[in-house]
Design a protein around this motif. Sequence first.
Motif, PDB file in Angstrom:
ATOM      1  N   ASP A  92       0.831  -1.207   0.000  1.00 19.69           N
ATOM      2  CA  ASP A  92       0.000   0.000   0.000  1.00 19.69           C
ATOM      3  C   ASP A  92       0.866   1.258   0.000  1.00 19.69           C
ATOM      4  OD1 ASP A  92      -2.316  -1.475  -0.027  1.00 19.69           O
ATOM      5  OD2 ASP A  92      -2.642  -1.355   2.143  1.00 19.69           O
ATOM      6  N   ALA A  95       2.362   1.625  -3.388  1.00 19.08           N
ATOM      7  CA  ALA A  95       1.323   1.886  -4.381  1.00 19.08           C
ATOM      8  C   ALA A  95       1.038   3.383  -4.477  1.00 19.08           C
ATOM      9  CB  ALA A  95       0.051   1.122  -4.025  1.00 19.08           C
ATOM     10  N   LEU A 137      -0.104  -6.286  -5.707  1.00 21.70           N
ATOM     11  CA  LEU A 137       0.107  -4.877  -6.025  1.00 21.70           C
ATOM     12  C   LEU A 137      -0.493  -4.515  -7.381  1.00 21.70           C
ATOM     13  CD1 LEU A 137       1.171  -2.127  -5.350  1.00 21.70           C
ATOM     14  CD2 LEU A 137       3.450  -2.842  -6.098  1.00 21.70           C
ATOM     15  N   TRP A 138       0.055  -5.030  -8.463  1.00 18.42           N
ATOM     16  CA  TRP A 138      -0.443  -4.651  -9.782  1.00 18.42           C
ATOM     17  C   TRP A 138      -1.937  -4.925  -9.939  1.00 18.42           C
ATOM     18  CZ3 TRP A 138       0.798  -1.851 -13.885  1.00 18.42           C
ATOM     19  CH2 TRP A 138       0.059  -2.037 -15.060  1.00 18.42           C
ATOM     20  N   LEU A 141      -4.087  -2.275  -8.281  1.00 17.31           N
ATOM     21  CA  LEU A 141      -4.038  -0.880  -8.698  1.00 17.31           C
ATOM     22  C   LEU A 141      -5.292  -0.542  -9.491  1.00 17.31           C
ATOM     23  CD1 LEU A 141      -0.314  -0.614  -9.928  1.00 17.31           C
ATOM     24  CD2 LEU A 141      -1.254   0.216  -7.745  1.00 17.31           C
TER      25      LEU A 141
END
Length: 697
Positions: A92, A95, A137-138, A141
């Motif tokens: 986070d 990100a 993560l990706w 997003l």
Amino acid sequence: MRTLRESLRELDDRLLSPYTGWTRDHWAALADHLLLSARPYASDSHARISFPGAPGGYGSDVDGLEGFARTFLAAGFRVAGEGGRDPLGLMDWYAQGLAAGTDPRSPERWVRLDEHDQAKVEAASIALVLHLTRPWLWDRLTPLVQEQVVAYLTPAIGSGYPPINWIWFQIIVEQFLASVGGPCSAKDIDEGLALTDGFVRENGWYADGSERSYDHYVGWALHFYPLMWTEMAAGDPVADTRRAAYLERLGPFLHDAVHLVGADGSPLIQGRSLTYRFAAAAPFWMGARAGTPSPGPGLLRRAASGIARHFAEHGAPDEDGVLTLGWHHAWRPIAQSYSGPGSPYWAAKGLFGLSLPAGHPVWTAVEEPLPVESGDYQLAVRAPGWLVSGTRSDGVVRVVNHGTDHSHPGTNLTDSPLYARFGYSTATSPLLAGENSAEPFDQSVVILDEGGRPSHRTGFETTFTGRLPSGTLVGASRWQAHWVAPDAGQPDHGSGRSGTPRLGPWLEAISAVRGPWELRLVRVSAAAVPSSPLPIDAASVGVPGGPLPIGAEPAGVPGGPLSTGAAAVPGGPLRIGGWPLPADHDGPALDGPGREGREVAWNGALRSQLVPGPGLETSGVLQAPDSAPLAAWTLVPWCATTAPAQPGTWYDVAIYLGAQDPADPPALTWDGTETARVIWPDGTEDHLDTAEATALS
């Protein structure tokens, strides 16, 4: 408050890790400490992490991007190895930085790939971590941020990258783009792969481009990225086929690499970007991840943990948890001109082992000893032209260099102290600051001109590297002594510098290495040198003092084009420098035991000694302050002729680095004019054919 070193020691497990005490818990604690210590230096959006210190040569905008991208590596390895478990909220946190850094409207946006080439380097780290952490993560997003990231990385396509390890940055970025449905150029990847095939050298080694450039980039870049790319492109027949070839090279390289780590965990202090410190552990973790059958997981972890522990025990990171520009402590001269305060976090490459789960064999196997902890050895590594000697009694690994200078045969550059010295070790550093960094002194063979300036050897020709039946190592090289007035304004990228050369006589050097001793034979060629200036043959040498064009044949035989390429300097005195010994003081460190006819430097633990042979009538010990990162002083024994060296005469000197006070040096006699008979302190007898060693193949 406990220091990091004290906290790590409390975690020691001497059953699982009898040599370092380190386990996966140590590595996790080190990573977390680095990541949490970096947060106070982050911008509001986390897009830039600007560590304290003077800006690097590329400016503060690049520095801030480096701080993000390189710590992002550590965060990505940490979370990937935990299968997404993320108690520190790393994904986070980063990100937010991704969103702001790739937003062209943000005041904290990143330097783009088409604005500054350094962004191409950092983009590869970002793409790599996005691949490793994709589910956490990706995939989380927003579509807008995903589009921004793709747009930020897209300028890699069709862009120019230097034909060195940088080619892998383009391949990694474009492979990631392809994996998320972004634009990608198959032509770029195919051409990049073909180019990197040209880096392949024997026994698993790579050169960093077309030059004789061998250093830590061989492991932390040129072996690391190919195997990561095959993971990213898994299922592609080309990638799967290439993976087998990359693995086949990695094993032999790792065999050599574990022989280059000292018992105290120090990596070899040679080559540029040394401030990346424990990034040197990366190839060992890659061996574990890729599943190389040898070295085994216990030895791979021993090597990697030894390296990280070495720096943690010596103050890196510092008391604020920051990796400064330096080695053990902050020491700015170790950095190249491209290095900024965020650059040292390339060390995060060394945390790559954390991408492997706790149950992986590399974490559960019992540590095995390093080669230098198992016994003495002599190893000839032919690709870089290195004669490697490790001694168990002091744990020191030494390299005698007859093949690496970050250049091509026949060029007339200045010597880089990081590449062109005769010797490197895990316990000494070349002189990197002060007058003797630009003018060779330590581990050198030079001719002194009329003003006392030493010559350079970059552009030398390797004539022999191998092992005698007794196990003694032998290497030889020859070069035309030259003096260079460097062109102004050249950036320091760790290699030699071009300029206007003056040429002198040809020199030949033969090294015989056994244990802590090197017997070095040096001869000034009897070949005639022009006595008047002649015009430079630009077609033969590219540019004055510059590298040969790629694919050009070197013009480097005694009396050949390079001998007539510049003003001639007559032969002067010959000077030979020994090992540069770190010491806390100048004078008191010279009070160690010595014997008549020797020059001895002693720092309480190690000795650097020279025993000159006939004709080397004068000698001494250079005392150089603040010239290397290991100590306040560096002491260099040396010897020289008092008059111009006699052409055609072999001069000899025994050169020693070790903990013991050796009773006797190697004894040299001559059987005729070309065969040297050497009796070593252990009683071994060798015969060296000097004509064979110095003949070009």
